[in-house]
Design a protein around this motif. Structure first.
Motif, mmCIF file in Angstrom:
data_model
loop_
_atom_site.group_PDB
_atom_site.id
_atom_site.type_symbol
_atom_site.label_atom_id
_atom_site.label_comp_id
_atom_site.label_asym_id
_atom_site.label_seq_id
_atom_site.Cartn_x
_atom_site.Cartn_y
_atom_site.Cartn_z
ATOM 1 N N ASP A 203 0.830 -1.208 0.000
ATOM 2 C CA ASP A 203 0.000 0.000 0.000
ATOM 3 C C ASP A 203 0.868 1.264 0.000
ATOM 4 O O ASP A 203 0.574 2.248 -0.694
ATOM 5 C CB ASP A 203 -0.919 0.021 1.230
ATOM 6 C CG ASP A 203 -2.018 -1.035 1.156
ATOM 7 O OD1 ASP A 203 -2.264 -1.556 0.042
ATOM 8 O OD2 ASP A 203 -2.602 -1.353 2.209
ATOM 9 N N THR A 204 1.959 1.222 0.790
ATOM 10 C CA THR A 204 2.869 2.379 0.839
ATOM 11 C C THR A 204 3.547 2.578 -0.514
ATOM 12 O O THR A 204 3.682 3.716 -0.996
ATOM 13 C CB THR A 204 3.934 2.190 1.935
ATOM 14 O OG1 THR A 204 3.295 1.936 3.180
ATOM 15 C CG2 THR A 204 4.820 3.425 2.066
ATOM 16 N N LEU A 205 3.974 1.487 -1.140
ATOM 17 C CA LEU A 205 4.600 1.575 -2.461
ATOM 18 C C LEU A 205 3.623 2.147 -3.484
ATOM 19 O O LEU A 205 4.009 2.938 -4.359
ATOM 20 C CB LEU A 205 5.089 0.182 -2.891
ATOM 21 C CG LEU A 205 6.296 -0.359 -2.116
ATOM 22 C CD1 LEU A 205 6.472 -1.855 -2.350
ATOM 23 C CD2 LEU A 205 7.568 0.381 -2.509
ATOM 24 N N GLN A 206 2.367 1.760 -3.359
ATOM 25 C CA GLN A 206 1.329 2.303 -4.246
ATOM 26 C C GLN A 206 1.156 3.806 -3.998
ATOM 27 O O GLN A 206 1.059 4.607 -4.942
ATOM 28 C CB GLN A 206 0.003 1.573 -3.991
ATOM 29 C CG GLN A 206 -1.147 2.030 -4.867
ATOM 30 C CD GLN A 206 -0.946 1.607 -6.325
ATOM 31 O OE1 GLN A 206 -0.603 0.471 -6.616
ATOM 32 N NE2 GLN A 206 -1.140 2.554 -7.238
ATOM 33 N N GLU A 207 1.150 4.178 -2.720
ATOM 34 C CA GLU A 207 0.999 5.587 -2.337
ATOM 35 C C GLU A 207 2.113 6.450 -2.931
ATOM 36 O O GLU A 207 1.884 7.580 -3.370
ATOM 37 C CB GLU A 207 1.005 5.688 -0.806
ATOM 38 C CG GLU A 207 0.897 7.090 -0.249
ATOM 39 C CD GLU A 207 1.120 7.129 1.259
ATOM 40 O OE1 GLU A 207 1.434 8.227 1.777
ATOM 41 O OE2 GLU A 207 1.003 6.077 1.918
ATOM 42 N N TYR A 208 3.354 5.895 -2.961
ATOM 43 C CA TYR A 208 4.491 6.640 -3.492
ATOM 44 C C TYR A 208 4.705 6.386 -4.986
ATOM 45 O O TYR A 208 5.749 6.749 -5.527
ATOM 46 C CB TYR A 208 5.753 6.286 -2.708
ATOM 47 C CG TYR A 208 5.781 6.845 -1.305
ATOM 48 C CD1 TYR A 208 5.674 8.215 -1.074
ATOM 49 C CD2 TYR A 208 5.916 6.014 -0.192
ATOM 50 C CE1 TYR A 208 5.692 8.740 0.205
ATOM 51 C CE2 TYR A 208 5.938 6.523 1.095
ATOM 52 C CZ TYR A 208 5.821 7.887 1.287
ATOM 53 O OH TYR A 208 5.842 8.400 2.562
ATOM 54 N N ARG A 209 3.713 5.752 -5.615
ATOM 55 C CA ARG A 209 3.749 5.473 -7.061
ATOM 56 C C ARG A 209 4.993 4.663 -7.460
ATOM 57 O O ARG A 209 5.651 4.952 -8.471
ATOM 58 C CB ARG A 209 3.660 6.782 -7.867
ATOM 59 C CG ARG A 209 2.367 7.550 -7.613
ATOM 60 C CD ARG A 209 2.151 8.670 -8.626
ATOM 61 N NE ARG A 209 3.140 9.740 -8.497
ATOM 62 C CZ ARG A 209 3.073 10.713 -7.599
ATOM 63 N NH1 ARG A 209 2.075 10.749 -6.731
ATOM 64 N NH2 ARG A 209 3.995 11.662 -7.546
ATOM 65 N N LEU A 210 5.293 3.648 -6.672
ATOM 66 C CA LEU A 210 6.470 2.811 -6.929
ATOM 67 C C LEU A 210 6.122 1.367 -7.266
ATOM 68 O O LEU A 210 6.994 0.593 -7.659
ATOM 69 C CB LEU A 210 7.406 2.815 -5.701
ATOM 70 C CG LEU A 210 8.043 4.152 -5.324
ATOM 71 C CD1 LEU A 210 8.856 3.998 -4.034
ATOM 72 C CD2 LEU A 210 8.939 4.672 -6.448
ATOM 73 N N LEU A 211 4.849 0.997 -7.108
ATOM 74 C CA LEU A 211 4.481 -0.414 -7.232
ATOM 75 C C LEU A 211 4.804 -0.968 -8.619
ATOM 76 O O LEU A 211 5.139 -2.151 -8.754
ATOM 77 C CB LEU A 211 2.992 -0.588 -6.923
ATOM 78 C CG LEU A 211 2.543 -1.959 -6.404
ATOM 79 C CD1 LEU A 211 3.382 -2.435 -5.230
ATOM 80 C CD2 LEU A 211 1.075 -1.928 -6.018
ATOM 81 N N SER A 212 4.748 -0.133 -9.633
ATOM 82 C CA SER A 212 5.018 -0.618 -10.998
ATOM 83 C C SER A 212 6.486 -0.979 -11.207
ATOM 84 O O SER A 212 6.831 -1.646 -12.187
ATOM 85 C CB SER A 212 4.589 0.435 -12.021
ATOM 86 O OG SER A 212 5.322 1.640 -11.832
ATOM 87 N N TYR A 213 7.347 -0.538 -10.305
ATOM 88 C CA TYR A 213 8.780 -0.847 -10.416
ATOM 89 C C TYR A 213 9.170 -2.090 -9.608
ATOM 90 O O TYR A 213 10.327 -2.498 -9.615
ATOM 91 C CB TYR A 213 9.625 0.335 -9.919
ATOM 92 C CG TYR A 213 9.341 1.627 -10.637
ATOM 93 C CD1 TYR A 213 9.927 1.902 -11.867
ATOM 94 C CD2 TYR A 213 8.464 2.566 -10.091
ATOM 95 C CE1 TYR A 213 9.653 3.084 -12.535
ATOM 96 C CE2 TYR A 213 8.180 3.747 -10.755
ATOM 97 C CZ TYR A 213 8.777 4.002 -11.975
ATOM 98 O OH TYR A 213 8.489 5.177 -12.648
ATOM 99 N N VAL A 214 8.181 -2.661 -8.912
ATOM 100 C CA VAL A 214 8.467 -3.722 -7.940
ATOM 101 C C VAL A 214 8.271 -5.105 -8.536
ATOM 102 O O VAL A 214 7.281 -5.370 -9.223
ATOM 103 C CB VAL A 214 7.565 -3.560 -6.695
ATOM 104 C CG1 VAL A 214 7.786 -4.712 -5.715
ATOM 105 C CG2 VAL A 214 7.856 -2.233 -5.998
ATOM 106 N N LYS A 215 9.206 -5.995 -8.250
ATOM 107 C CA LYS A 215 9.051 -7.421 -8.550
ATOM 108 C C LYS A 215 8.995 -8.166 -7.220
ATOM 109 O O LYS A 215 9.867 -7.973 -6.365
ATOM 110 C CB LYS A 215 10.226 -7.928 -9.388
ATOM 111 C CG LYS A 215 10.211 -7.432 -10.823
ATOM 112 C CD LYS A 215 11.272 -8.134 -11.655
ATOM 113 C CE LYS A 215 11.176 -7.716 -13.125
ATOM 114 N NZ LYS A 215 12.203 -8.385 -13.938
ATOM 115 N N THR A 216 7.972 -9.008 -7.056
ATOM 116 C CA THR A 216 7.817 -9.777 -5.812
ATOM 117 C C THR A 216 7.630 -11.251 -6.162
ATOM 118 O O THR A 216 6.488 -11.750 -6.218
ATOM 119 C CB THR A 216 6.613 -9.268 -5.000
ATOM 120 O OG1 THR A 216 5.448 -9.283 -5.837
ATOM 121 C CG2 THR A 216 6.834 -7.858 -4.491
ATOM 122 N N PRO A 217 8.716 -11.972 -6.377
ATOM 123 C CA PRO A 217 8.595 -13.385 -6.767
ATOM 124 C C PRO A 217 8.217 -14.324 -5.625
ATOM 125 O O PRO A 217 8.025 -15.511 -5.841
ATOM 126 C CB PRO A 217 9.994 -13.712 -7.297
ATOM 127 C CG PRO A 217 10.902 -12.777 -6.570
ATOM 128 C CD PRO A 217 10.107 -11.514 -6.373
#
Length: 335
Positions: A203-217
């Motif tokens: 949720d925090t990553l989404q708030e800071y507009r970073l979720l699109s850069y994240v890989k969570t395998p």
């Protein structure tokens, strides 16, 4: 944990902390002492025993065997006892706190030698006992199977669970600002979070507009985790921002050293992690109030990445190989 515990969970925590002291393995003590007493009588050549905790019930076994058989007893603490960060969550009553402190005092002052895994725990225990205390940290295995070329993206890689109590908002904010300030940064950025990632962090990553850069395998094999470390442009280490975690040196610190990639570590003021990074020149440590310094450092690493010169000037890493640490243990046993 990501949520508040239920009433039943609170009740179980209370029982765990107040009825099973020092821990839920207390039931091991009596049968183990009985079995090992017989074993030691059958094997009089055994002159040294080592107990490793937590669970700290194992140290009570060692203390009883030492008293019965006059064997040398080494108490090995992989974590602190009464100062461990989760003690507060056990909802200990005054009686339980007093009993924990009493048992800790008895163990620390009965053991012939004590082994700890961090300088902070050694300093803490030196206030409680005059017994010899030896520092042997965790370490890394030298593994020729670990290979991999560097990521082409500017990858910031964290290995291990990221639960809600390890949400480094200062880091996400610094990265968000760099995305806005450096035109090419967002084109190159990649965040790899290997393991469980709490919804609160997403949720925090989404708030800071970073979720699109994240890989969570999710979970990966140990070998794959080591390879991901070796391929990372930058390794990220997150410790809770709590005074009780200053003496915690996670095992992955040493695997990170072996990867020989720049490390960014976040943790509480006075953390032992800083000492390891300074000694080995393997990275930079930041507390949770250093956003501008953190941002400047990431910018420096990014500039080195852009010129193809991102590396780390490491030193003294070999001391933390498990082979050398085992040699340290052998010297204690040979005393």
């Amino acid at each position: 944990d990501e949520r508040d515990p239920s009433f039943i969970e609170k009740l179980m925590l209370y029982a765990r902390g107040n009825l099973f002291i020092p821990d839920a393995r207390i039931g091991w003590v009596k049968p183990s002492v009985k079995y090992l007493t017989k074993y030691l009588l059958q094997h009089p050549e055994i002159d040294t025993i080592i107990t490793t905790g937590p669970p700290h019930s194992l140290h009570l076994i060692g203390m009883k065997l030492q008293a019965k058989h006059k064997v040398r007893w080494i108490a090995d603490f992989r974590d602190p006892w009464t100062s461990i960060h989760y003690h507060k969550s056990l909802r200990l009553g005054k009686k339980a706190v007093k009993k924990h402190l009493k048992l800790e005092h008895q163990v620390l002052n009965a053991a012939d030698d004590i082994i700890v895994t961090s300088p902070g725990t050694k300093r803490e225990f030196q206030e409680l006992t005059k017994r010899p205390i030896h520092l042997i940290t965790n370490g890394f295995d030298e593994d020729s199977m670990v290979v991999g070329t560097l990521d082409t993206k500017f990858s910031l890689v964290h290995i291990g669970s990221l639960l809600s109590n390890r949400n480094p908002k200062i880091l996400w904010e610094a990265i968000k600002e760099l995305n806005e300030e450096i035109p090419s940064f967002k084109e190159d950025l990649e965040l790899k979070l290997i393991g469980v990632v709490a919804n609160e962090i997403k949720d925090t990553l989404q708030e800071y507009r970073l979720l699109s850069y994240v890989k969570t395998p999710g979970y990966v094999s140990h070998l794959e985790a080591l390879q991901l470390q070796r391929k990372a442009q930058v390794l990220v280490l997150i410790e809770m921002n709590r005074s009780e975690t200053t003496a915690i040196l996670p095992g992955k610190v040493f695997e990170y050293l072996y990867a020989k990639r720049p490390i960014i570590a976040l943790g509480p003021e006075g953390s032992d992690i800083k000492g390891i990074l300074d000694e080995t020149r393997s990275g930079q440590f930041f507390n949770y109030s250093n956003k501008d310094l953190l941002k400047t450092h990431i910018t420096s690493l990014y500039n080195q990445y852009k010129t193809g010169n991102l590396s780390v000037s490491h030193a003294n890493i070999e001391h933390y190989s498990r082979k050398n640490l085992t040699n340290d243990l052998a010297k204690i046993l040979a005393k």
